[in-house]
Design a protein around this motif. Structure first.
Motif, PDB file in Angstrom:
ATOM      1  N   HIS A   3     -19.025  -3.140  -1.052  1.00  0.00           N
ATOM      2  CA  HIS A   3     -17.724  -3.035  -1.705  1.00  0.00           C
ATOM      3  C   HIS A   3     -17.135  -1.673  -1.384  1.00  0.00           C
ATOM      4  CE1 HIS A   3     -18.228  -6.799  -3.841  1.00  0.00           C
ATOM      5  NE2 HIS A   3     -19.447  -6.419  -4.176  1.00  0.00           N
ATOM      6  N   SER A   4     -16.300  -1.619  -0.331  1.00  0.00           N
ATOM      7  CA  SER A   4     -15.811  -0.339   0.171  1.00  0.00           C
ATOM      8  C   SER A   4     -14.931   0.382  -0.838  1.00  0.00           C
ATOM      9  CB  SER A   4     -15.052  -0.542   1.485  1.00  0.00           C
ATOM     10  OG  SER A   4     -14.077  -1.540   1.348  1.00  0.00           O
ATOM     11  N   LYS A   5     -14.312  -0.358  -1.784  1.00  0.00           N
ATOM     12  CA  LYS A   5     -13.463   0.307  -2.773  1.00  0.00           C
ATOM     13  C   LYS A   5     -14.280   1.166  -3.730  1.00  0.00           C
ATOM     14  CE  LYS A   5      -9.179  -2.304  -2.990  1.00  0.00           C
ATOM     15  NZ  LYS A   5      -8.185  -2.932  -3.868  1.00  0.00           N
ATOM     16  N   HIS A   6     -15.575   0.930  -3.784  1.00  0.00           N
ATOM     17  CA  HIS A   6     -16.431   1.721  -4.656  1.00  0.00           C
ATOM     18  C   HIS A   6     -16.940   2.969  -3.954  1.00  0.00           C
ATOM     19  CE1 HIS A   6     -17.361  -2.274  -6.944  1.00  0.00           C
ATOM     20  NE2 HIS A   6     -16.160  -1.815  -7.185  1.00  0.00           N
ATOM     21  N   ASN A  24      -1.173   5.283   0.701  1.00  0.00           N
ATOM     22  CA  ASN A  24      -1.440   3.845   0.599  1.00  0.00           C
ATOM     23  C   ASN A  24      -2.857   3.558   0.120  1.00  0.00           C
ATOM     24  OD1 ASN A  24       0.832   2.009   1.483  1.00  0.00           O
ATOM     25  ND2 ASN A  24       0.882   3.510   3.134  1.00  0.00           N
ATOM     26  N   LEU A  25      -3.819   4.312   0.597  1.00  0.00           N
ATOM     27  CA  LEU A  25      -5.196   4.128   0.137  1.00  0.00           C
ATOM     28  C   LEU A  25      -5.300   4.335  -1.370  1.00  0.00           C
ATOM     29  CD1 LEU A  25      -7.099   5.990   3.005  1.00  0.00           C
ATOM     30  CD2 LEU A  25      -7.361   3.567   2.438  1.00  0.00           C
ATOM     31  N   ARG A  26      -4.646   5.365  -1.858  1.00  0.00           N
ATOM     32  CA  ARG A  26      -4.705   5.645  -3.299  1.00  0.00           C
ATOM     33  C   ARG A  26      -3.991   4.565  -4.102  1.00  0.00           C
ATOM     34  NH1 ARG A  26      -4.041  12.143  -2.377  1.00  0.00           N
ATOM     35  NH2 ARG A  26      -6.286  12.596  -2.380  1.00  0.00           N
ATOM     36  N   ALA A 121       7.816   5.434   9.034  1.00  0.00           N
ATOM     37  CA  ALA A 121       8.170   4.382   8.074  1.00  0.00           C
ATOM     38  C   ALA A 121       7.031   3.381   7.906  1.00  0.00           C
ATOM     39  CB  ALA A 121       9.441   3.670   8.527  1.00  0.00           C
ATOM     40  N   ALA A 122       6.390   3.018   9.015  1.00  0.00           N
ATOM     41  CA  ALA A 122       5.285   2.054   8.945  1.00  0.00           C
ATOM     42  C   ALA A 122       4.106   2.618   8.162  1.00  0.00           C
ATOM     43  CB  ALA A 122       4.848   1.667  10.353  1.00  0.00           C
ATOM     44  N   ALA A 123       3.824   3.900   8.353  1.00  0.00           N
ATOM     45  CA  ALA A 123       2.721   4.522   7.610  1.00  0.00           C
ATOM     46  C   ALA A 123       3.026   4.558   6.118  1.00  0.00           C
ATOM     47  CB  ALA A 123       2.469   5.933   8.138  1.00  0.00           C
ATOM     48  N   GLU A 124       4.265   4.875   5.775  1.00  0.00           N
ATOM     49  CA  GLU A 124       4.645   4.948   4.364  1.00  0.00           C
ATOM     50  C   GLU A 124       4.594   3.583   3.686  1.00  0.00           C
ATOM     51  OE1 GLU A 124       8.472   6.748   4.605  1.00  0.00           O
ATOM     52  OE2 GLU A 124       7.690   8.806   4.684  1.00  0.00           O
ATOM     53  N   LYS A 125       4.939   2.537   4.441  1.00  0.00           N
ATOM     54  CA  LYS A 125       4.970   1.180   3.877  1.00  0.00           C
ATOM     55  C   LYS A 125       3.632   0.453   4.005  1.00  0.00           C
ATOM     56  CE  LYS A 125       9.872   0.572   5.028  1.00  0.00           C
ATOM     57  NZ  LYS A 125      10.824  -0.191   5.890  1.00  0.00           N
ATOM     58  N   GLY A 126       2.664   1.064   4.676  1.00  0.00           N
ATOM     59  CA  GLY A 126       1.395   0.386   4.913  1.00  0.00           C
ATOM     60  C   GLY A 126       1.521  -0.727   5.926  1.00  0.00           C
ATOM     61  N   GLU A 127       2.320  -0.492   6.981  1.00  0.00           N
ATOM     62  CA  GLU A 127       2.599  -1.531   7.975  1.00  0.00           C
ATOM     63  C   GLU A 127       2.231  -1.096   9.392  1.00  0.00           C
ATOM     64  OE1 GLU A 127       6.689  -2.561   7.460  1.00  0.00           O
ATOM     65  OE2 GLU A 127       6.336  -3.609   5.557  1.00  0.00           O
ATOM     66  N   LEU A 128       1.215  -0.253   9.518  1.00  0.00           N
ATOM     67  CA  LEU A 128       0.726   0.094  10.849  1.00  0.00           C
ATOM     68  C   LEU A 128       0.043  -1.120  11.476  1.00  0.00           C
ATOM     69  CD1 LEU A 128      -0.872   3.569  10.027  1.00  0.00           C
ATOM     70  CD2 LEU A 128       1.327   3.160  11.151  1.00  0.00           C
ATOM     71  N   VAL A 129      -0.111  -1.084  12.786  1.00  0.00           N
ATOM     72  CA  VAL A 129      -0.911  -2.083  13.494  1.00  0.00           C
ATOM     73  C   VAL A 129      -2.044  -1.331  14.184  1.00  0.00           C
ATOM     74  CG1 VAL A 129      -0.976  -3.784  15.353  1.00  0.00           C
ATOM     75  CG2 VAL A 129       1.034  -3.644  13.854  1.00  0.00           C
ATOM     76  N   GLU A 147      -6.936  -2.303   6.261  1.00  0.00           N
ATOM     77  CA  GLU A 147      -5.914  -3.200   5.703  1.00  0.00           C
ATOM     78  C   GLU A 147      -5.018  -2.492   4.690  1.00  0.00           C
ATOM     79  OE1 GLU A 147      -8.263  -6.408   4.229  1.00  0.00           O
ATOM     80  OE2 GLU A 147      -8.221  -7.527   6.134  1.00  0.00           O
ATOM     81  N   ALA A 148      -5.520  -1.432   4.071  1.00  0.00           N
ATOM     82  CA  ALA A 148      -4.730  -0.711   3.072  1.00  0.00           C
ATOM     83  C   ALA A 148      -3.498  -0.053   3.673  1.00  0.00           C
ATOM     84  CB  ALA A 148      -5.597   0.344   2.385  1.00  0.00           C
ATOM     85  N   SER A 149      -3.511   0.205   4.980  1.00  0.00           N
ATOM     86  CA  SER A 149      -2.379   0.899   5.609  1.00  0.00           C
ATOM     87  C   SER A 149      -1.797   0.125   6.786  1.00  0.00           C
ATOM     88  CB  SER A 149      -2.813   2.294   6.084  1.00  0.00           C
ATOM     89  OG  SER A 149      -3.919   2.211   6.965  1.00  0.00           O
ATOM     90  N   SER A 150      -2.092  -1.175   6.871  1.00  0.00           N
ATOM     91  CA  SER A 150      -1.648  -1.926   8.051  1.00  0.00           C
ATOM     92  C   SER A 150      -1.114  -3.303   7.693  1.00  0.00           C
ATOM     93  CB  SER A 150      -2.805  -2.077   9.037  1.00  0.00           C
ATOM     94  OG  SER A 150      -3.803  -2.933   8.504  1.00  0.00           O
ATOM     95  N   LYS A 151      -0.366  -3.859   8.638  1.00  0.00           N
ATOM     96  CA  LYS A 151       0.070  -5.249   8.514  1.00  0.00           C
ATOM     97  C   LYS A 151      -0.700  -6.154   9.472  1.00  0.00           C
ATOM     98  CE  LYS A 151       3.961  -4.822  11.782  1.00  0.00           C
ATOM     99  NZ  LYS A 151       5.423  -4.973  11.947  1.00  0.00           N
ATOM    100  N   GLU A 152      -1.387  -5.548  10.441  1.00  0.00           N
ATOM    101  CA  GLU A 152      -2.164  -6.342  11.391  1.00  0.00           C
ATOM    102  C   GLU A 152      -3.262  -5.483  12.005  1.00  0.00           C
ATOM    103  OE1 GLU A 152      -1.428  -9.492  15.091  1.00  0.00           O
ATOM    104  OE2 GLU A 152       0.262  -8.545  14.063  1.00  0.00           O
ATOM    105  N   ILE A 153      -4.388  -6.124  12.294  1.00  0.00           N
ATOM    106  CA  ILE A 153      -5.524  -5.464  12.940  1.00  0.00           C
ATOM    107  C   ILE A 153      -5.944  -6.333  14.117  1.00  0.00           C
ATOM    108  CG2 ILE A 153      -7.904  -4.679  12.671  1.00  0.00           C
ATOM    109  CD1 ILE A 153      -7.288  -4.374   9.644  1.00  0.00           C
TER     110      ILE A 153
END
Length: 368
Positions: A3-6, A24-26, A121-129, A147-153
């Motif tokens: 559980h990576s959130k822990h 975004n992580l926070r 803008a993508a970093a602020e919105k959590g929409e990096l790829v 996934e916390a900072s991206s829209k696609e991996i």
């Protein structure tokens, strides 16, 4: 899967992207600690990369270049253990990414390569790829963090291949913006309203997300940095070096590189890379564009950079007799390949000699 959130996450590098990713992580509930070369008055700022590694299980690195990446993993090295996953997001040469992985894995930790596309803008919105590569288990475990900072991996393959993809995509981005700057200049010179050009481009097959973001700002001469000149220049220089090492003529990339280098020389390295339009689109009320004067030292520096690049390929001991010190190279596959390699090497040797002559030759009054 753990559980990576822990588990605690460390972020190194609080520039435009690192700052947005941390936020975004926070927001997603991850406990985050940070370090930056220049101290920042932000929560959970620690004293060193080693201290970050002592606190955190996952470490994301958002530093700007090859040297910084390798320095960072070396600073982490003494505290790394099997519990760690180091995720490198820098755009660097593939060999540098592999070298960083070797350092990390030498301590028993795991390494994920994860360069990205997307800017402020993508970093602020959590929409990096993210383009990712590495050990499958490490990729699975790191996915929730990414996934916390991206829209696609997008999984690419082994270490170094995702970086190659990132360099190649930035070649296209830099060339596209450079071509747009030139097109805007031509349209304006022909007396066509720039708004009509934008309208036409919006339904043109070559229109892209990049042009949608950059073209209006280029017309307004709004060069607030989302991705800077100096960082784009670094990326296309890596592309040029990779092309040269594999005998590929990257003419368009070289041209884009030259225009970015001009902006650096004129003091605009921290502007957005779309600032290449500054050369072509005069300020409102201006009748034309005047290039800043480049001093003799700047010209010499540019000459030395070009000389160094050619010397690194043909060998630095070129002589006036045309002989070049032999250097170990990859064995060619055929006689034709040998002949082609010799021709390329001969051409570059001649180019180097000619460039040296031009640097030494005084400028005549007719050329001024």
């Amino acid at each position: 899967m753990p559980h990576s959130k822990h588990k605690k996450i460390g972020v190194i590098g609080l520039g435009i992207i690192g700052h947005g990713v941390t936020a975004n992580l926070r927001r997603k509930g991850f406990p985050v600690f940070v370090w930056n070369r220049t101290p920042r008055p932000v929560p959970n700022f620690v004293g060193s990369p080693a201290e970050l590694a002592a606190l955190c299980d996952y470490i994301q690195i958002y530093v700007s270049d090859d040297k910084a990446l390798l320095q960072t993993v070396n600073q982490l090295n003494e505290k790394l253990a099997t519990r760690h996953i180091v995720i490198a997001h820098s755009t660097v040469a593939p060999d540098s990414m592999r070298a960083a992985a070797e350092i990390v894995e030498g301590r028993g930790a795991r390494f994920v390569e994860a360069p990205f596309t997307g800017s402020k803008a993508a970093a602020e919105k959590g929409e990096l790829v993210y383009y990712i590569g590495g050990n499958e288990g490490a990729l699975r475990e790191a996915r929730a963090i990414l996934e916390a900072s991206s829209k696609e991996i997008i999984e690419i393959g082994e270490i170094g291949q995702a970086t190659a993809i990132k360099i190649a995509t930035n070649m296209i981005t830099a060339a596209s913006v450079q071509a747009t700057a030139e097109a805007l200049a031509l349209v304006q010179a022909l007396g066509v309203p720039l708004g009509k050009f934008v309208e036409a481009m919006q339904v043109n097959a070559s229109y892209s997300t990049t042009l949608a973001m950059k073209m209006p700002k280029m017309i307004k001469r709004d060069f607030e940095p989302h991705f800077s000149v100096k960082h784009m220049l670094k990326d296309v220089q890596i592309a040029n070096q990779l092309g040269l090492s594999r005998y590929i003529d990257l003419g368009v990339t070289a041209a884009a590189c030259d225009r970015l280098l001009e902006q650096i020389q004129w003091g605009y390295g921290d502007d957005d890379y779309s600032a290449v339009a500054r050369k072509y689109l005069p300020e409102t009320g201006s009748t034309g564009y005047e290039e800043p004067q480049i001093g003799e030292q700047d010209e010499q520096a540019k000459g030395n950079a070009i000389t160094g690049a050619v010397e690194s390929f043909v060998g630095s001991d070129s002589t006036s007799s045309g002989q070049t010190e032999s250097r170990p190279t990859r064995a060619p596959d055929s006689d034709k390949a040998k002949e082609a390699t010799a021709l390329r090497r001969g051409f570059l040797t001649q180019l180097l000699r000619r460039w040296r002559q031009l640097l030494k030759r005084p400028v005549s009054s007719k050329e001024v």
